[in-house]
Design a protein around this motif. Structure first.
Motif, short mmCIF file in Angstrom:
data_model
loop_
_atom_site.label_atom_id
_atom_site.label_comp_id
_atom_site.label_asym_id
_atom_site.label_seq_id
_atom_site.Cartn_x
_atom_site.Cartn_y
_atom_site.Cartn_z
N GLU A 180 0.86 -1.18 0.00
CA GLU A 180 0.00 0.00 0.00
C GLU A 180 0.89 1.22 0.00
O GLU A 180 1.90 1.26 0.72
CB GLU A 180 -0.87 -0.03 1.26
N THR A 200 -2.07 4.11 -9.51
CA THR A 200 -3.41 3.50 -9.56
C THR A 200 -3.61 2.77 -10.88
O THR A 200 -4.29 1.75 -10.92
CB THR A 200 -4.53 4.54 -9.40
N LYS A 203 -2.62 -0.56 -10.63
CA LYS A 203 -3.42 -1.28 -9.63
C LYS A 203 -2.71 -1.43 -8.29
O LYS A 203 -2.77 -2.47 -7.66
CB LYS A 203 -3.82 -2.66 -10.18
N LYS A 205 -2.62 -0.05 -4.47
CA LYS A 205 -3.51 0.65 -3.54
C LYS A 205 -2.82 1.95 -3.09
O LYS A 205 -1.77 1.91 -2.47
CB LYS A 205 -3.81 -0.24 -2.33
#
Lengths: 341, 652
Positions: A180, A200, A203, A205
């Motif tokens: 993340e 983003t 993909k 987070k």
């Protein structure tokens, strides 16, 4: 004939580079490093020099000239100074070819005469330049290769602003482990937004936060990964404005800080040298205050610095393309990369 | 860079840079006028047209004249900012147009040769012309030379911008795709009224179509917050820009130069814009405006904006065009570094420890600043010596200037090499020229500010608006123009020339003599009245009855000509003034004046109100009072008429 045109080529390249520096018209320091290297290549190919001494002299003069053109940019002079060291080494190996010589001879006090003409020196230097140029080209990737070593699964990574090296690094890490990312927007230029967009898309987070929220988010963060504009000789950083306070926060929470840097960002200059060569860059304050507000701008002084100085004790680890090192090890790297003057 | 050049081989990116504003100085005319008794060293261009220009040109040749574009701004020459903006945008050919003749042009050429501009791959050509009195003339000359082949950028010298010009050019080309008639895109920067970098005289209003940003109406001044928009141009959604200033950058289609050539009455940009708008339906040409909200683009138009923009530069609004960026300099030039409070210094500057420097100060190489000095919002050149306890505020000081102990300088410009004695007071609003020392009392300010207001008003109308005598230097041009118009009218009368042709002829003489439209009524009236004098050598000896018959014959013949020129109250005022002047010069005419006035009143050229106004306004001329007495009868009649009409209205 071909050489004559090469000669003018490097003069034109030098002029163009100097002009872009003087005008502040360039995008990234990577671009500057690449252009400087191309310039050096054209010079070495030309007939303007006879021996190693002349090449070294030219490199030094050019480094000075380019530093003068834009005091806040160190990439061109770093590249050129590194080449001086390479030329010295190449010269010694050629000269001592066939003879048994140890490295210790190099470091001895005897003054070496570099004016001797060596026929194969040119191709040696060009080879070294080629190596360096592929290093520049693949710098970000080779740093990214280290990603899996440093980033573990499900870690929360914080980064500041946008660095292309960091971007490649995080994307690489995300391929292997889930992670993340928290991005500090980094006002007033908000490059963080662009990075968030790019991550983003891959993909990952991603959370975008304000600069002021860095402290409250820090307790959740496992590691900080940032890029830098320059790594200074004491292991300190010249990095994007806003870094210092966020890294202080990291220190408070004892979050490790990884700094990614390509080799050309390593500078032999100390932050507070006598010549004050490490200087900030102040840009137009239009992002901070509205020019239309006549009363305000007439009475308030607004500074828009681009860089922060970050002291070495706030950095946990440097990840260069030639390996990872602690800030205290920078002096050794400097010794390997640059000549001692 | 290299890549761009290859792409552009056929399509050369050209720009016209105006080195001066054709006799209108950013430092205003009051300066030169005020300073004239002290000698001619002082700058320079008068705001007056025609004769004044010629005169000041002679002065320039004798004195240490500085080309305006070579004046200092933040220790750089004004023109360097414009050249930087052009060259950094990839302009390949720059034509610098200089109207101050060979001397000014040589100074410019020397500057460009000395500086880095000459090493660039850009082709810079300085074109000098002494004959060009206006932008229109300059562009016509450039058109005749046929050097501009593409769409181009037109820029005034005192423009400072940090935006790239190429995107604007592309934007203009995109506009041209949608609208074939688009000839120009003006760049306007949002700078609201009251801003330090906006001239107090700048009251431009632009009305645009909200969707396309096409200009529907353009007024350089909004007198009473009224904006006129031609009926045909009314659109559903319109935007009115009152908070913008013209940045002095115009992106022009290649058809702009021929347009100037075709319309020889286009003298300046405002003429051009208005002319294009007026004839939009006939010629199909349109002008667009680009409203700039971010990024810097502004033009120095007067001394206030000069100081305002110098502060913008120091406070880095113009980045990267700031003092510590070495753009445009030579490799061996000194480099400034920025310190707190926006103080820029070279390392070899010597400053006393207790000198108070800042905010917004730049100090050039090898300058020495002694104890107790205070410097605020100023630039100081190289090799200057600033004595003890000197106070400098809002000043631009050149190189090699020596300032004696205890002097005070405020809101002034000190040119290279000046020496200021100890305890002098300089300013406000003073230019000190080379090697000349001048001490001016502060009391002058009050007078000066009054003067300024007055002269501002004069500028508003650009013509003799008051009944005071005209300045001498303008006389010759006006006289020549008047006599040409008289000749034309005389010929038209004797040869029975068509009135339209006569109008064209008058128009021609006007442009040839650089007269404004407002000057025409004066000449036409004098011409008409003067015809009998020329026609009959013994006219003055004729009986009054014959004189009137002859005069009225001419007046009737040209009665249709007058309305073309007398449309406004101002023009009426000019007509009255012309008649008065003629009467004072020619005794015979005095008894006729009343009849002439009556006639023009009858054919609605002069309004009753204006005649009464004129009658009530005392004049500086000798004999004017007697003259007014001679028309008393008419005035009485007019007054009763007005009372009657008033009472009639009341009755209704």
């Amino acid at each position: 004939m071909a050489n004559a045109s090469k000669e003018s080529q490097y003069i034109i390249l030098l002029q163009q580079l100097e002009i872009s520096l003087k005008r502040g018209r360039y995008v990234r320091s990577h671009e500057l490093a690449t252009r400087t290297l191309r310039l050096a290549e054209k010079y070495v190919q030309s007939d303007s020099w006879k021996n190693a001494e002349e090449v070294m002299q030219w490199l030094e003069n050019t480094a000075d000239r380019l530093t003068k053109a834009a005091v806040s940019e160190s990439a061109p002079s770093n590249v050129l100074k590194r080449l001086i060291k390479t030329v010295q080494e190449d010269f010694m190996t050629r000269k001592n070819q066939g003879r048994m010589h140890t490295i210790s001879r190099l470091d001895s006090d005897t003054k070496v005469d570099y004016s001797e003409e060596l026929p194969d020196l040119r191709s040696d230097i060009l080879g070294a330049i080629l190596d360096l140029s592929s290093e520049l080209e693949n710098g970000a990737e080779s740093i990214a290769e280290d990603a899996e070593k440093h980033i573990n699964a499900n870690e929360v990574i914080m980064t500041i602003g946008r660095s292309r090296t960091v971007e490649a690094f995080l994307k690489r890490a995300a391929k292997i482990n889930k992670l993340e990312v928290i991005i500090v927007k980094c006002g007033p230029f908000y490059q963080g937004k662009d990075l968030a967009k790019s991550l983003t898309k891959s993909k990952i987070k991603t959370t975008l936060i304000n600069d002021t929220a860095a402290f409250s988010m820090m307790s959740r963060v496992d590691k900080i990964v940032i890029g830098t504009h320059t790594v200074l000789a004491n292991g300190g950083l010249k990095a994007i404005a806003g870094c210092h306070q966020i890294l202080l926060t990291a220190k408070y929470f004892n979050v490790p800080v990884l700094v990614l840097a390509a080799s050309y960002k390593l500078s032999p200059e100390y932050p507070f040298s006598a010549e004050m060569k490490i200087t900030n860059r102040f840009v137009s304050p239009e992002e901070l205050i509205d020019y239309k507000d006549g009363d305000m701008i007439d009475n308030v002084q607004v500074y828009a610095p681009v860089f922060d100085y970050v002291p070495p004790e706030l950095v946990s680890l440097f990840i260069f393309n030639m390996g990872s090192h602690a800030p205290s090890y920078i002096h050794r790297l400097l010794h390997d990369t640059y000549t001692q003057t | 860079m290299g890549k761009g050049e290859v792409e552009e081989q056929e399509d050369v990116f050209q720009a016209i840079l105006l080195a001066d504003n054709f006799g209108v100085s950013i430092f205003g005319s009051e300066w030169a006028d005020k300073q004239n008794p002290g000698g001619n060293q002082f700058l320079d261009d008068d705001e007056d047209e025609g004769g004044a220009q010629n005169k000041s040109k002679e002065d320039e040749l004798e004195s240490g004249f500085t080309q305006e574009s070579l004046m200092h701004l933040g220790n750089r020459k004004l023109i360097d900012y414009a050249l930087e903006a052009l060259t950094v945008s990839g302009v390949q050919e720059i034509y610098i147009f200089c109207s101050t003749g060979i001397r000014g042009g040589d100074a410019l050429k020397a500057h460009i040769k000395d500086s880095r501009w000459s090493d660039l791959t850009v082709k810079i050509q300085v074109i000098c012309s002494e004959d060009c009195q206006s932008l229109g003339d300059a562009l016509r000359e450039l058109d005749a030379k046929g050097m501009i082949r593409n769409d181009f950028i037109m820029m005034a010298t005192a423009v400072i911008t940090n935006k790239g010009l190429k995107p604007w050019l592309e934007m203009h080309r995109a506009t041209m795709k949608n609208d074939k008639g688009a000839v120009m895109t003006l760049v306007h920067r949002v700078v609201p009224e009251g801003h330090r970098s906006r001239s107090t005289n700048s009251r431009t209003s632009v009305v645009v179509d909200a969707s396309t940003r096409k200009i529907l109406a353009y007024n350089e001044r909004v007198p009473d917050k009224r904006i006129k928009v031609p009926l045909a141009n009314i659109k559903e959604e319109m935007e009115v820009y009152l908070d913008t200033v013209d940045s002095g950058i115009a992106i022009c289609s290649s058809s702009v130069l021929p347009l100037f050539t075709d319309n020889f009455d286009f003298a300046n940009m405002v003429d051009f814009i208005k002319g294009i708008l007026m004839n939009e339906e006939i010629m199909g040409n349109t002008i667009y405006v680009h409203r700039l909200e971010k990024g810097y683009a502004n033009k120095i138009t007067d001394f206030d904006t000069y100081l305002g923009i110098s502060n913008d530069i120091m406070e880095r609004w113009t980045y990267p065009l700031v003092p510590d960026m070495p753009f445009g300099s030579n490799p061996d030039d000194s480099i400034y570094s920025m310190n707190l409070n926006f103080v820029y210094k070279v390392t070899d500057v010597v400053c006393a420890r207790n000198a108070m420097i800042g905010p917004n100060v730049i100090i050039g190489s090898k300058t020495k600043v002694q104890e107790g000095v205070q410097i605020r919002k100023s630039s100081i050149g190289n090799n200057c010596e600033i004595g003890k306890n000197v106070l400098i505020e809002h000043c631009q000081i050149g190189n090699n200037v020596k300032i004696g102990d205890g002097s005070k300088l405020c809101k002034s410009i000190v040119l290279d090499g000046s020496v200021i004695k100890a305890a002098s007071i300089v300013g406000p609003m003073i230019i000190l020229a080379e090697g000349q020392t001048c001490k001016i009392a502060i009391e002058d300010t009050f007078e000066k500010s009054d003067d300024e207001e007055e002269s501002d008003d004069e500028d508003d109308f650009k013509s003799e608006d008051s009944f005071a005598p005209e300045p001498d230097n303008q006389e010759s041009d006006t006289k020549r123009f008047c006599s040409e118009v008289l000749e034309s009218i005389l010929r038209a009368f004797t040869d029975n020339v068509d009135l339209d042709n006569l109008a064209v002829e008058i128009h021609g003489s006007r442009t040839a003599n650089f007269m404004y439209f407002d000057d025409v009524p004066n000449a036409v009236v004098k011409g008409i009245i003067g015809v009998p004098l020329k026609l009959y050598p013994d006219f003055e000896q004729m009986p009054p009855k014959t004189q009137w018959d002859k005069t009225s014959e001419v007046m009737v013949r040209f009665k249709k000509l007058m309305p073309q020129y007398v449309k406004t109250e101002k023009a009426q005022k000019t007509v009255l003034q012309a008649l008065e002047e003629h009467a004072l010069d020619n005794a015979y005419f005095r008894p006729l004046l009343m009849k002439v006035l009556h006639y023009y009143y009858d054919i609605d050229i002069l309004s009753q109100e204006m005649i009464l106004n004129w009658y009530k306004t005392p004049s500086a001329y000798k004999g004017a009072a007697e003259l007014r007495k001679m028309v008393e009868k008419l005035i009485e009649w007019l007054e009763t008429a007005s009372e009657e009409s008033d009472s009639e209205e009341d009755d209704e």
